[in-house]
Design a protein around this motif. Structure first.
Motif, PDB file in Angstrom:
ATOM      1  N   ARG A  25       0.897  -1.239   0.093  1.00 15.14           N
ATOM      2  CA  ARG A  25       0.022   0.151   0.131  1.00 15.14           C
ATOM      3  C   ARG A  25       0.718   1.462   0.099  1.00 15.14           C
ATOM      4  NH1 ARG A  25      -3.728  -0.470   4.627  1.00 15.14           N
ATOM      5  NH2 ARG A  25      -5.025  -2.021   2.961  1.00 15.14           N
ATOM      6  N   ARG A  26       1.976   1.192   0.599  1.00 14.09           N
ATOM      7  CA  ARG A  26       2.885   2.292   0.949  1.00 14.09           C
ATOM      8  C   ARG A  26       3.560   2.745  -0.611  1.00 14.09           C
ATOM      9  NH1 ARG A  26       6.028   0.587   5.760  1.00 14.09           N
ATOM     10  NH2 ARG A  26       4.428  -1.139   6.285  1.00 14.09           N
ATOM     11  N   LYS A  27       3.800   1.601  -1.495  1.00 14.36           N
ATOM     12  CA  LYS A  27       4.467   1.752  -2.533  1.00 14.36           C
ATOM     13  C   LYS A  27       3.821   2.349  -3.612  1.00 14.36           C
ATOM     14  CE  LYS A  27       7.644  -1.714  -1.571  1.00 14.36           C
ATOM     15  NZ  LYS A  27       8.128  -3.124  -2.083  1.00 14.36           N
ATOM     16  N   GLU A  28       4.498   3.295  -4.657  1.00  9.16           N
ATOM     17  CA  GLU A  28       3.841   3.789  -5.711  1.00  9.16           C
ATOM     18  C   GLU A  28       4.768   3.049  -7.042  1.00  9.16           C
ATOM     19  OE1 GLU A  28       3.503   7.972  -7.860  1.00  9.16           O
ATOM     20  OE2 GLU A  28       3.089   7.884  -5.795  1.00  9.16           O
ATOM     21  N   TRP A  29       4.126   2.714  -8.024  1.00 12.33           N
ATOM     22  CA  TRP A  29       4.590   2.137  -9.374  1.00 12.33           C
ATOM     23  C   TRP A  29       3.609   2.422 -10.538  1.00 12.33           C
ATOM     24  CZ3 TRP A  29       1.736  -1.664 -11.099  1.00 12.33           C
ATOM     25  CH2 TRP A  29       0.848  -2.513 -10.214  1.00 12.33           C
ATOM     26  N   SER A  30       4.379   2.217 -11.814  1.00  7.33           N
ATOM     27  CA  SER A  30       3.411   1.896 -12.940  1.00  7.33           C
ATOM     28  C   SER A  30       4.046   0.930 -13.676  1.00  7.33           C
ATOM     29  CB  SER A  30       3.622   3.533 -13.692  1.00  7.33           C
ATOM     30  OG  SER A  30       4.719   3.536 -13.961  1.00  7.33           O
ATOM     31  N   GLY A  31       3.138   0.181 -14.516  1.00  4.78           N
ATOM     32  CA  GLY A  31       3.307  -0.826 -15.180  1.00  4.78           C
ATOM     33  C   GLY A  31       2.239  -1.313 -15.933  1.00  4.78           C
ATOM     34  N   THR A  32       2.608  -1.996 -17.021  1.00  5.05           N
ATOM     35  CA  THR A  32       1.489  -2.825 -17.888  1.00  5.05           C
ATOM     36  C   THR A  32       1.143  -4.260 -17.585  1.00  5.05           C
ATOM     37  OG1 THR A  32       3.022  -1.657 -19.768  1.00  5.05           O
ATOM     38  CG2 THR A  32       1.545  -3.535 -20.299  1.00  5.05           C
ATOM     39  N   PHE A  68     -11.578  -7.580 -11.649  1.00  4.20           N
ATOM     40  CA  PHE A  68     -10.827  -8.178 -12.555  1.00  4.20           C
ATOM     41  C   PHE A  68     -10.917  -7.669 -14.129  1.00  4.20           C
ATOM     42  CE2 PHE A  68     -10.151 -11.926 -15.120  1.00  4.20           C
ATOM     43  CZ  PHE A  68      -8.672 -12.237 -15.043  1.00  4.20           C
ATOM     44  N   ASP A  69     -12.132  -7.485 -14.498  1.00  2.00           N
ATOM     45  CA  ASP A  69     -12.547  -7.300 -15.698  1.00  2.00           C
ATOM     46  C   ASP A  69     -12.057  -5.816 -16.120  1.00  2.00           C
ATOM     47  OD1 ASP A  69     -13.652  -9.724 -16.256  1.00  2.00           O
ATOM     48  OD2 ASP A  69     -15.738  -9.180 -15.858  1.00  2.00           O
ATOM     49  N   ILE A  70     -11.797  -4.889 -15.146  1.00  2.00           N
ATOM     50  CA  ILE A  70     -11.484  -3.430 -15.462  1.00  2.00           C
ATOM     51  C   ILE A  70     -10.039  -3.491 -16.206  1.00  2.00           C
ATOM     52  CG2 ILE A  70     -10.789  -1.340 -14.536  1.00  2.00           C
ATOM     53  CD1 ILE A  70     -13.104  -1.803 -12.623  1.00  2.00           C
ATOM     54  N   TYR A  71      -9.091  -4.224 -15.728  1.00  2.00           N
ATOM     55  CA  TYR A  71      -7.793  -4.250 -16.111  1.00  2.00           C
ATOM     56  C   TYR A  71      -7.568  -4.944 -17.423  1.00  2.00           C
ATOM     57  CZ  TYR A  71      -6.974  -2.498 -11.656  1.00  2.00           C
ATOM     58  OH  TYR A  71      -7.024  -1.836 -10.536  1.00  2.00           O
ATOM     59  N   GLU A  72      -7.353  -4.545 -18.476  1.00  2.00           N
ATOM     60  CA  GLU A  72      -6.842  -5.062 -19.866  1.00  2.00           C
ATOM     61  C   GLU A  72      -5.541  -5.484 -20.048  1.00  2.00           C
ATOM     62  OE1 GLU A  72      -8.762  -2.615 -23.042  1.00  2.00           O
ATOM     63  OE2 GLU A  72     -10.076  -1.800 -21.480  1.00  2.00           O
ATOM     64  N   GLU A  73      -5.156  -6.601 -20.810  1.00  2.00           N
ATOM     65  CA  GLU A  73      -3.944  -6.926 -20.899  1.00  2.00           C
ATOM     66  C   GLU A  73      -3.209  -5.956 -22.072  1.00  2.00           C
ATOM     67  OE1 GLU A  73      -2.829 -11.035 -21.602  1.00  2.00           O
ATOM     68  OE2 GLU A  73      -4.468 -11.626 -20.627  1.00  2.00           O
ATOM     69  N   GLY A  74      -2.116  -5.624 -21.812  1.00  2.00           N
ATOM     70  CA  GLY A  74      -1.203  -4.598 -22.537  1.00  2.00           C
ATOM     71  C   GLY A  74      -1.532  -3.277 -22.391  1.00  2.00           C
ATOM     72  N   ARG A  76      -1.457   0.349 -19.713  1.00  2.00           N
ATOM     73  CA  ARG A  76      -0.398   0.771 -18.837  1.00  2.00           C
ATOM     74  C   ARG A  76      -1.352   1.417 -17.541  1.00  2.00           C
ATOM     75  NH1 ARG A  76       2.573   5.156 -17.554  1.00  2.00           N
ATOM     76  NH2 ARG A  76       4.544   4.833 -16.670  1.00  2.00           N
ATOM     77  N   TYR A  77      -0.920   1.110 -16.261  1.00  2.00           N
ATOM     78  CA  TYR A  77      -1.933   1.538 -15.217  1.00  2.00           C
ATOM     79  C   TYR A  77      -1.050   2.051 -14.166  1.00  2.00           C
ATOM     80  CZ  TYR A  77      -5.701  -0.915 -17.037  1.00  2.00           C
ATOM     81  OH  TYR A  77      -6.607  -1.440 -18.079  1.00  2.00           O
ATOM     82  N   THR A  88      -8.079   2.554 -12.236  1.00  2.00           N
ATOM     83  CA  THR A  88      -8.967   1.813 -13.188  1.00  2.00           C
ATOM     84  C   THR A  88      -8.725   2.548 -14.550  1.00  2.00           C
ATOM     85  OG1 THR A  88     -10.924   3.029 -12.688  1.00  2.00           O
ATOM     86  CG2 THR A  88     -10.454   0.897 -11.274  1.00  2.00           C
ATOM     87  N   LYS A  89      -8.134   3.657 -14.639  1.00  2.00           N
ATOM     88  CA  LYS A  89      -8.210   4.174 -15.934  1.00  2.00           C
ATOM     89  C   LYS A  89      -6.683   4.130 -16.554  1.00  2.00           C
ATOM     90  CE  LYS A  89     -11.766   7.648 -14.932  1.00  2.00           C
ATOM     91  NZ  LYS A  89     -11.866   8.912 -14.854  1.00  2.00           N
ATOM     92  N   PRO A  90      -6.658   3.488 -17.799  1.00  2.00           N
ATOM     93  CA  PRO A  90      -5.292   3.333 -18.218  1.00  2.00           C
ATOM     94  C   PRO A  90      -4.550   4.647 -18.572  1.00  2.00           C
ATOM     95  CG  PRO A  90      -6.802   2.493 -19.768  1.00  2.00           C
ATOM     96  CD  PRO A  90      -7.532   2.728 -18.497  1.00  2.00           C
TER      97      PRO A  90
END
Length: 92
Positions: A25-32, A68-74, A76-77, A88-90
């Motif tokens: 919870r304390r960490k911030e990151w971004s990824g695909t 689960f359905d909100i996140y789409e493969e490929g 970035r969030y 929830t918004k890429p």
């Protein structure tokens, strides 16, 4: 081989969700989103695997199919510090 060992250790830490969830919870990151998996016999039946910008893998376990359905493969969030889940918004 090291990735496999780290993945196994990460899964073992899932038995202690209060410690891992609080630390994450304390960490911030971004990824695909790299992959999405489901299990029928698990309390947290849905898993979204992210590949962060620095190359690490982050596993996010979810309870609800709607989340689960909100996140789409490929896509970035961004996960902000203090939040349990990535936005929830890429971003792309």
């Amino acid at each position: 081989m090291i990735d496999f060992i780290l993945d196994v250790l990460d899964d073992l830490l899932a038995f202690f969700p209060w410690s891992k969830r609080k630390k994450d919870r304390r960490k911030e990151w971004s990824g695909t989103v790299e992959a999405k998996k489901t299990w029928t016999l698990s309390e947290h039946a849905y898993l979204v695997i992210f590949r962060t910008d620095d190359g690490q893998r982050k596993k996010v376990r979810l309870d609800r199919k709607e989340d689960f359905d909100i996140y789409e493969e490929g896509r970035r969030y961004i996960k902000k510090a203090g939040e349990d889940l990535p936005d929830t918004k890429p971003t792309n």
